[in-house]
Design an enzyme around this catalytic site. Structure first.
Site, mmCIF file in Angstrom:
data_model
loop_
_atom_site.group_PDB
_atom_site.id
_atom_site.type_symbol
_atom_site.label_atom_id
_atom_site.label_comp_id
_atom_site.label_asym_id
_atom_site.label_seq_id
_atom_site.Cartn_x
_atom_site.Cartn_y
_atom_site.Cartn_z
ATOM 1 N N TRP A 253 0.863 -1.186 0.000
ATOM 2 C CA TRP A 253 0.000 0.000 0.000
ATOM 3 C C TRP A 253 0.900 1.236 0.000
ATOM 4 O O TRP A 253 1.863 1.305 0.777
ATOM 5 C CB TRP A 253 -0.886 -0.024 1.255
ATOM 6 C CG TRP A 253 -1.802 1.147 1.388
ATOM 7 C CD1 TRP A 253 -2.579 1.698 0.403
ATOM 8 C CD2 TRP A 253 -2.061 1.900 2.576
ATOM 9 N NE1 TRP A 253 -3.305 2.750 0.917
ATOM 10 C CE2 TRP A 253 -2.999 2.891 2.249
ATOM 11 C CE3 TRP A 253 -1.594 1.838 3.884
ATOM 12 C CZ2 TRP A 253 -3.475 3.818 3.180
ATOM 13 C CZ3 TRP A 253 -2.064 2.744 4.812
ATOM 14 C CH2 TRP A 253 -3.004 3.727 4.453
ATOM 15 N N ASP B 209 -1.298 -5.102 9.223
ATOM 16 C CA ASP B 209 -2.221 -4.130 8.652
ATOM 17 C C ASP B 209 -3.499 -4.908 8.356
ATOM 18 O O ASP B 209 -3.538 -5.750 7.451
ATOM 19 C CB ASP B 209 -1.613 -3.542 7.369
ATOM 20 C CG ASP B 209 -2.501 -2.460 6.775
ATOM 21 O OD1 ASP B 209 -3.717 -2.482 7.053
ATOM 22 O OD2 ASP B 209 -1.991 -1.607 6.025
ATOM 23 N N LYS C 254 -13.218 -0.130 5.038
ATOM 24 C CA LYS C 254 -13.722 -1.012 3.979
ATOM 25 C C LYS C 254 -14.833 -1.913 4.500
ATOM 26 O O LYS C 254 -15.871 -2.046 3.878
ATOM 27 C CB LYS C 254 -12.597 -1.901 3.433
ATOM 28 C CG LYS C 254 -11.259 -1.234 3.268
ATOM 29 C CD LYS C 254 -11.171 -0.387 2.041
ATOM 30 C CE LYS C 254 -9.815 0.300 2.024
ATOM 31 N NZ LYS C 254 -9.572 1.094 0.870
HETATM 32 C C1 LMR Z 1 -6.440 2.248 -1.604
HETATM 33 O O1 LMR Z 1 -5.431 1.533 -1.478
HETATM 34 O O2 LMR Z 1 -6.886 2.591 -2.701
HETATM 35 C C2 LMR Z 1 -7.193 2.694 -0.391
HETATM 36 O O3 LMR Z 1 -6.714 2.065 0.732
HETATM 37 C C3 LMR Z 1 -7.276 4.177 -0.292
HETATM 38 C C4 LMR Z 1 -6.017 4.826 0.177
HETATM 39 O O4 LMR Z 1 -6.071 5.520 1.182
HETATM 40 O O5 LMR Z 1 -4.971 4.663 -0.462
#
Ligand code: LMR
Length: 418
Positions: free
Chosen positions: A146, A227, A264
């Site tokens: 992420w 996470d 989510k």
């Molecule tokens: C994503 O990965 O698209 C979501 O978790 C939104 C974000 O905050 O990046």
């Protein structure tokens, strides 16, 4: 008459501020929002949409909200650690049948969604690390991961080290690289692990692989930070999605942090509801650790936001509403799984010369298509289909009305690339 002009040079405290480009995923949403095309498709940011492409307020959340409003809305401060009912509710939910045995060892705090809970976990690790060891206490993150992980932990001053998680050639989890990163890290190094629904690849370790990971983590004395942004949302089965956390904490007795978010899985994106749970060695350590969390929280946000927390607390605290929420989780994950199948089927027709087996092996909100950046940009510029530059798609952006268009467009762009 004579005039005197004095030239003053203004100096700014911020003249050394660099220009930092906007966050890529939020910028993509902004770009999508202003695109006037009637055929546009948003596969960028991970937000759930129903089959009409609309945001979905979960029926369980709707009911909880109604009950809260009927009982009278308060605007008082929450305690610094947040709502006790929420903190306990999250811990029970995450550890399931193992909760009672762990309860005394837990330090918990409400946090500002996933990012806030990761930040609080990071700030805690920093504050309990002796100054002379700080430079050596590395935070390992999967590559890819992420996008916020790197920023978040480097902002706290940690040396953030990516380890290979994904093999782009085989489009699968690179377990050998993963295990060797664990084996070669210094004891007490921090590893950010996606509890389930790895973002962006959609590839999670199997149970056997988690066992191998757990054995090395324990043997080397590493500190895992889970996470946990997609529990229940990944498979529709909360227990299945929390399996790795339970295995590490309850079965292996490993100290770890769990960073939970309700963005989510309850659709509470804007309310910023989350919690950090630290599994410690014993009751005294838990009490002290929680006091550090409290002090950190006080210095940073004083106390967490109330409204969304009350919604989550109400859902978790009422067996009927909780049952309804579990149904909502199955609705969301089921629709996403259906769209994944429909996309694979469509790609099989429109781009049959390509192998799409990797999409079938992935799970959860994201599909990692494995397209080049040129293809991604052509889809964006010419077909109004928005996805992250690394070709991650939020499958929730697909629906019965657009999945055929997306598959056909990908097929067309790939065909002319050859
Ligand atoms: C994503 O990965 O698209 C979501 O978790 C939104 C974000 O905050 O990046």
């Amino acid at each position: 008459m004579s005039t005197t002009t004095t030239t003053t040079t203004t100096t700014s405290l911020f003249s050394s501020a660099p220009y930092i480009p906007p966050d890529a995923i939020f910028a993509l949403t902004a770009q999508y929002n202003v695109d006037p095309s009637p055929v546009k498709v948003n596969l960028g940011q991970g937000t759930y949409r129903d089959d009409n492409g609309q945001p979905w307020v979960l029926p369980s959340v709707r009911e909880a909200r109604k009950a809260i409003l009927e009982n009278g809305l308060y605007h008082e401060y929450l305690p610094i650690l947040g709502l006790k009912g929420l903190r306990d509710g999250v811990a029970k939910l995450i550890f399931g049948g193992g909760y009672d045995a762990l309860a005394q060892k837990l330090a918990t705090s409400q946090a500002v969604s996933g990012t806030g809970s990761l930040h609080l976990a990071g700030a805690l690790i920093k504050s309990v690390t002796p100054k002379h060891l700080l430079e050596k206490r590395k935070v390992y993150i999967p590559a890819p991961t992420w996008s916020n992980h790197h920023l978040l932990f480097s902002s706290l001053g940690f040396d953030v080290v990516p380890f290979t998680y994904y093999n782009a050639h085989t489009k699968s989890l690179d377990i050998d690289s993963y295990l060797s990163a664990l084996r070669s890290a210094e004891p007490a190094s921090v590893f950010i692990l996606h509890a389930c629904a790895h973002n962006p690849t959609g590839l999670d370790p199997t149970v056997e692989q988690w066992k191998e990971i757990g054995a090395i983590v324990k043997d080397r004395g590493l500190f895992p930070v889970f996470d946990a942004a997609y529990l229940g949302f990944n498979s529709g089965d909360y227990d299945a999605d929390a399996w790795a956390i339970r295995y590490f904490a309850a079965e292996l007795g490993i100290e770890c942090a769990v960073c939970a978010s309700f963005a989510k899985n309850m659709g509470l994106y804007g309310e910023r509801v989350g919690a950090v749970i630290i599994v410690t060695a014993d009751g005294t350590t838990a009490r002290n650790t929680q006091s550090v969390l409290e002090s950190l929280q006080r210095s940073e946000i004083s106390n967490p936001p109330a409204f969304g927390a009350r919604i989550a607390e109400t859902v978790l605290g009422d067996e009927r509403l909780k049952g309804l929420w579990f149904e909502d989780l199955r609705t969301m994950s089921g629709r996403i799984a259906e769209m994944r199948r429909a996309l694979v089927e469509g790609l099989g027709r429109y781009a049959p010369e390509h192998d799409w087996g990797h999409l079938v092996r992935q799970s959860g909100m994201f599909g990692f298509l494995g397209l080049s950046k040129e293809v991604v940009l052509a889809l964006r510029d010419e077909y109004h289909i928005y996805m992250a530059d690394n070709s991650r798609i939020s499958i929730a952006g697909l629906n019965t009305g657009n999945v055929e268009y997306v598959a056909r467009s990908i097929g067309e762009v790939l065909a002319r690339e050859q």
